[in-house]
Design an enzyme around this catalytic site. Structure first.
Site, PDB file in Angstrom:
ATOM      1  N   MET A 171       0.847  -1.167   0.000  1.00 47.19           N
ATOM      2  CA  MET A 171       0.000   0.000   0.000  1.00 47.19           C
ATOM      3  C   MET A 171       0.897   1.236   0.000  1.00 47.19           C
ATOM      4  O   MET A 171       1.461   1.594   1.023  1.00 47.19           O
ATOM      5  CB  MET A 171      -0.898  -0.050   1.238  1.00 47.19           C
ATOM      6  CG  MET A 171      -1.732   1.145   1.447  1.00 47.19           C
ATOM      7  SD  MET A 171      -2.863   1.089   2.852  1.00 47.19           S
ATOM      8  CE  MET A 171      -3.496  -0.539   2.847  1.00 47.19           C
ATOM      9  N   PRO A 172       1.070   1.889  -1.135  1.00 41.60           N
ATOM     10  CA  PRO A 172       1.936   3.065  -1.205  1.00 41.60           C
ATOM     11  C   PRO A 172       1.341   4.288  -0.498  1.00 41.60           C
ATOM     12  O   PRO A 172       0.155   4.583  -0.632  1.00 41.60           O
ATOM     13  CB  PRO A 172       2.062   3.333  -2.702  1.00 41.60           C
ATOM     14  CG  PRO A 172       1.705   2.051  -3.367  1.00 41.60           C
ATOM     15  CD  PRO A 172       0.692   1.422  -2.472  1.00 41.60           C
ATOM     16  N   PHE A 173       2.195   4.962   0.248  1.00 42.24           N
ATOM     17  CA  PHE A 173       1.853   6.241   0.868  1.00 42.24           C
ATOM     18  C   PHE A 173       2.791   7.287   0.277  1.00 42.24           C
ATOM     19  O   PHE A 173       4.002   7.093   0.257  1.00 42.24           O
ATOM     20  CB  PHE A 173       2.050   6.191   2.386  1.00 42.24           C
ATOM     21  CG  PHE A 173       1.054   5.319   3.088  1.00 42.24           C
ATOM     22  CD1 PHE A 173      -0.131   5.851   3.562  1.00 42.24           C
ATOM     23  CD2 PHE A 173       1.301   3.973   3.266  1.00 42.24           C
ATOM     24  CE1 PHE A 173      -1.056   5.050   4.213  1.00 42.24           C
ATOM     25  CE2 PHE A 173       0.388   3.162   3.912  1.00 42.24           C
ATOM     26  CZ  PHE A 173      -0.795   3.697   4.388  1.00 42.24           C
TER      27      PHE A 173
END
Length: 61
Positions: A1-3
């Site tokens: 899950m990229p932030f």
């Protein structure tokens, strides 16, 4: 899950920030092969006087 965290001097319109978040999401999705639903973009509006590169206050231009 990229932030993705983006720090900008305050002053951008809501429309500019929405466009930025959408474009960043597109690029991260394409390059990282991540579904758009998993990408989270945080835009931090920094007031002038909160950024000190090399110990000197950076002012907006």
């Amino acid at each position: 899950m990229p932030f993705v965290k983006i720090d900008l001097f305050e002053g951008r319109s809501e429309e500019q920030k929405i466009e930025l978040a959408r474009e960043v999401t597109e690029v991260v999705s394409r390059v990282a092969k991540a579904p758009k639903e998993a990408i989270h973009v945080f835009i931090n509006d920094m007031p002038e006087g909160t950024y000190y590169p090399h110990g000197e206050m950076k002012k907006k231009n």
